[in-house]
Scaffold this motif. Structure first.
Motif, PDB file in Angstrom:
ATOM      1  N   LEU A  80       0.855  -1.265   0.125  1.00 12.72           N
ATOM      2  CA  LEU A  80      -0.088  -0.165   0.038  1.00 12.72           C
ATOM      3  C   LEU A  80       0.833   1.148   0.060  1.00 12.72           C
ATOM      4  N   PRO A  81       0.944   1.900  -1.147  1.00 11.79           N
ATOM      5  CA  PRO A  81       1.609   3.227  -0.962  1.00 11.79           C
ATOM      6  C   PRO A  81       1.423   4.226  -0.094  1.00 11.79           C
ATOM      7  N   GLN A  82       1.989   5.085   0.136  1.00 11.29           N
ATOM      8  CA  GLN A  82       1.562   6.469   0.914  1.00 11.29           C
ATOM      9  C   GLN A  82       0.581   6.990   0.214  1.00 11.29           C
ATOM     10  N   SER A  83       0.735   7.434  -1.175  1.00  7.15           N
ATOM     11  CA  SER A  83      -0.455   8.274  -1.979  1.00  7.15           C
ATOM     12  C   SER A  83      -0.186   7.714  -3.479  1.00  7.15           C
ATOM     13  N   SER A  84      -1.260   7.719  -3.917  1.00  6.01           N
ATOM     14  CA  SER A  84      -1.122   7.447  -5.358  1.00  6.01           C
ATOM     15  C   SER A  84      -1.341   8.526  -6.217  1.00  6.01           C
ATOM     16  N   ALA A  85      -0.870   8.364  -7.484  1.00  5.55           N
ATOM     17  CA  ALA A  85      -0.995   9.702  -8.346  1.00  5.55           C
ATOM     18  C   ALA A  85      -2.095   9.449  -9.458  1.00  5.55           C
ATOM     19  N   ARG A 115      -8.411   4.581   1.337  1.00 10.42           N
ATOM     20  CA  ARG A 115      -9.017   3.357   2.046  1.00 10.42           C
ATOM     21  C   ARG A 115      -9.284   2.365   0.720  1.00 10.42           C
ATOM     22  N   VAL A 116      -9.464   3.403  -0.603  1.00 13.43           N
ATOM     23  CA  VAL A 116      -9.790   2.495  -1.664  1.00 13.43           C
ATOM     24  C   VAL A 116      -8.284   1.997  -2.157  1.00 13.43           C
ATOM     25  N   GLN A 117      -7.391   2.377  -2.027  1.00 18.46           N
ATOM     26  CA  GLN A 117      -6.090   1.779  -2.306  1.00 18.46           C
ATOM     27  C   GLN A 117      -5.777   0.495  -1.445  1.00 18.46           C
ATOM     28  N   LEU A 118      -6.209   0.542  -0.046  1.00 20.42           N
ATOM     29  CA  LEU A 118      -6.339  -0.514   0.850  1.00 20.42           C
ATOM     30  C   LEU A 118      -6.932  -1.492   0.392  1.00 20.42           C
ATOM     31  N   ALA A 119      -8.329  -1.330  -0.119  1.00 15.88           N
ATOM     32  CA  ALA A 119      -9.172  -2.392  -0.810  1.00 15.88           C
ATOM     33  C   ALA A 119      -8.561  -2.985  -2.000  1.00 15.88           C
ATOM     34  N   ARG A 120      -7.850  -2.136  -2.813  1.00 18.79           N
ATOM     35  CA  ARG A 120      -7.241  -2.858  -3.787  1.00 18.79           C
ATOM     36  C   ARG A 120      -6.064  -3.480  -3.535  1.00 18.79           C
ATOM     37  N   VAL A 121      -5.344  -3.497  -2.555  1.00 21.93           N
ATOM     38  CA  VAL A 121      -4.153  -4.006  -1.975  1.00 21.93           C
ATOM     39  C   VAL A 121      -4.765  -5.383  -1.416  1.00 21.93           C
ATOM     40  N   LEU A 122      -5.936  -5.161  -0.635  1.00 21.01           N
ATOM     41  CA  LEU A 122      -6.393  -6.582  -0.041  1.00 21.01           C
ATOM     42  C   LEU A 122      -6.915  -7.325  -0.819  1.00 21.01           C
TER      43      LEU A 122
END
Lengths: 363, 258
Positions: free
Chosen positions: B81-86, B142-149
């Motif tokens: 999970l990156p810190q922020s995504s571009a 949270r969306v990125q978290l869901a993606r990594v999950l």
């Protein structure tokens, strides 16, 4: 951790876009078919769509030709290759634009922006102007292919140069790549200007026409030669749809999803160089197709490359075909270079995009 | 099995970013990495996620050197999970999360089910159709978290799964901070090793099994929460005076600046 309950697939989630994609694909194919017949029919000698269709089906060996020999010759020797070339070039430019925008995660990227078009055109202009003098050995060696090969090499050389400038051992910087591409575009532009200065009168006419872009010189030979070059990237680039989707998240994120980012970048750069080189050599400088078309597709169907690339190809082909029909009818019997039309539409479109993005703070 | 780091050092130019780091992340624990800005936490993550490859020492994933793994296989075991995504293109939230299934080819029915579950775990189900660029910072996280999950949701026969979280709570409000970290705890119970860079010492104290303290590229301490979070340790690390108390109910350390 998967729940054993079978959850019904939420149709509204993923399929709404897919239904629209299917509809758009169908619509584009129909529009392309109609424009194809119109393009074959329109000209100083008008042929009805039905007759055009019958000429084409006769050519395919489905039945005996029932139109006059003149009409048959005009259509098969002049209008068919021209129509096919417009579709091929439009499709290739649009797909290359879409691929580069994904690669650089910037919807303003375009083959023109990263130096591909600039390099290709400098090489092609060199062949046109110096092909009879200092570069005779090349034009004798490669014959009819010399312009195409030169454009391709020019495109590849400049893109590799730009890529080399922008790549350190930590990866490729998109910003430096765009900046280097713009700088190289300016330098090649100046070099083209210098060669124009050297050109004699007849070369100058070729150059002017070529610099504004045209598919008017299409022959079966040029369609087949350029087409075989263009077909490769046109088929292969859409195979990188998933990789391009992941790249939109960012290069690190794509890497975390198991994608060999550097390899994908190298291949896409090579494929776009092949396509743009072939397009430039056969139809000159036709700008903005790679910018407008993918943007319109994205606007209506979203950024998913699984649809974007294929639909950009269809819409790109349609766009350039319609532009060509306009270019040869609007001031008939004279002809307006097609590049002027795409640029007249594309320039303001580009400015609009920049203004919109600056306003919405998205650039 | 484990994700193990042995004698890891990394230099960029003449600057030493990491020196001689050693630790082991088991597949059923949550380990927090703490340290001041510039301590080398993110650099360590870039090594573990395969982004920096010119390091000295070894990273061993499931008994095999990370460099000899196929990238596409690593992606099935290791979520980052990156810190922020571009991401600036107008993907919808469910499309972004769907990208997490890219390393797998399990078919859309299963993918869809996993996405739905991950969305509810990360509390983004109500955003499914929203366009990603229009979300707030916390929602994006949270969306990125869901993606990594969704990427590491399922067990697979390549090995145990690991999740690297780079400041997963930096943009989140209080309830979501706790939701994210209790999710990390749940994952550890399921057999996923979680390594999280955190800045909040108290969150780390509450949710981590162990803590690794980094400072200027060196590992200055590691161990269970109570032995690492001492006033002396924190003072020498951050240069501010703190009091460490015990939580009245749960007895984990509470760090308060004094």
């Amino acid at each position: 951790m998967i729940s054993t309950l079978s959850t019904p697939i939420n149709e509204s989630l993923l399929s709404a876009r897919e239904r629209r994609v299917r509809f758009a694909t169908l619509l584009l194919i129909i529009a392309l078919a109609v424009s194809f017949l119109a393009s074959v029919g329109i000209g100083p000698m008008q042929v009805s769509m039905l007759d055009s269709l019958s000429v084409i089906t006769a050519k395919l060996g489905l039945h005996e030709s029932n139109v006059s020999a003149t009409v048959d010759t005009i259509i098969s020797a002049i209008r068919l290759p021209r129509t096919l070339l417009a579709i091929l070039v439009g499709a290739a430019l649009a797909v290359c634009g879409a691929a580069m925008q994904g690669l650089f995660r910037n919807p303003l990227a375009d083959p023109g922006l990263v130096g591909v078009t600039g390099g290709a055109s400098l090489a092609a202009v060199s062949m046109i102007v110096l092909g009879g003098t200092s570069l005779t050995f090349i034009s004798e060696w490669l014959g009819q292919y010399s312009l195409m090969v030169a454009s391709f090499l020019g495109a590849l050389l400049t893109t590799s140069l730009v890529a080399r400038i922008a790549t350190t051992k930590y990866g490729t910087s998109v910003t430096s790549m765009l900046l280097a591409g713009i700088a190289i575009g300016i330098v090649t532009g100046a070099a083209v200007g210098f060669l124009t200065y050297l050109a004699d009168d007849s070369q100058l006419r070729t150059l002017t026409f070529w610099a504004m872009g045209s598919v008017g010189g299409a022959t079966w030979q040029s369609v087949l030669t350029a087409g075989s070059f263009i077909a490769i990237p046109l088929v292969l680039i859409p195979l990188y749809a998933k990789e391009l989707n992941a790249l939109l998240l960012g290069e690190s994120e794509a890497r975390h999803l198991g994608i060999d980012v550097e390899k994908v970048k190298r291949r896409l750069i090579l494929l776009t160089a092949i396509a743009v080189g072939a397009c430039v050599s056969v139809s000159g400088m036709i700008g903005f197709v790679g910018l407008i078309v993918p943007h319109l597709v994205r606007l209506t169907l979203g950024p998913d490359h699984r649809y974007l690339l294929v639909l950009s190809a269809l819409l790109g082909g349609l766009f350039l075909l319609v532009a060509d029909i306009v270019s040869r009818t609007i001031i008939a019997p004279a002809e307006l270079p097609i590049g002027l039309i795409t640029t007249l539409i594309g320039g303001p479109f580009f400015i609009g995009m920049v203004v919109y993005r600056a306003r919405s703070n998205a650039l | 099995m484990s994700l193990e780091v042995k004698n890891l050092s990394l230099k960029i130019g003449t600057k030493k970013l990491l020196s001689d780091i050693n630790f082991k992340l088991g597949s059923n624990e949550v380990v927090a990495i703490l340290g001041p800005n510039g301590a080398g936490k993110s650099t360590l993550f870039k090594v573990l996620s395969g982004e920096h490859r010119h390091y000295e020492g070894q990273v061993i994933l499931e008994g095999k050197d990370l460099k000899s793994w196929k990238a596409s296989d690593v992606a099935k075991l290791l979520g980052v999970l990156p810190q922020s995504s571009a991401l600036a293109f107008p993907f919808s939230v469910s499309e972004v999360i769907n990208l997490g299934r890219l390393p797998h080819s399990t078919g859309r029915v299963l993918d869809h089910q996993l996405i739905t579950e991950a969305m509810s775990k990360a509390d983004v189900s109500h955003l499914a159709d929203a366009l990603y660029p229009s979300l707030s910072g916390g929602e994006k996280q949270r969306v990125q978290l869901a993606r990594v999950l969704t990427q590491i949701w399922q067990k697979n026969d390549l090995g145990e799964r690991y999740l690297l979280l780079d400041e997963p709570t930096s943009a989140l409000d209080l309830p979501h901070q706790h939701q994210t970290l209790s999710l990390a705890r749940d994952l550890a119970k399921e057999g996923v090793g979680v390594l999280a860079i955190l800045h909040d010492l108290n969150l780390a104290a509450q949710y981590a099994d162990r803590i690794i303290l980094l400072s200027e590229g060196l590992c200055v301490a590691q161990g269970d929460v109570k032995t690492v979070l001492t006033p002396q340790q924190i003072e020498s690390l951050y240069g501010i005076k703190v009091t460490v108390m015990s939580h009245p109910e749960h007895h984990y350390p509470l760090v308060v600046a004094s």
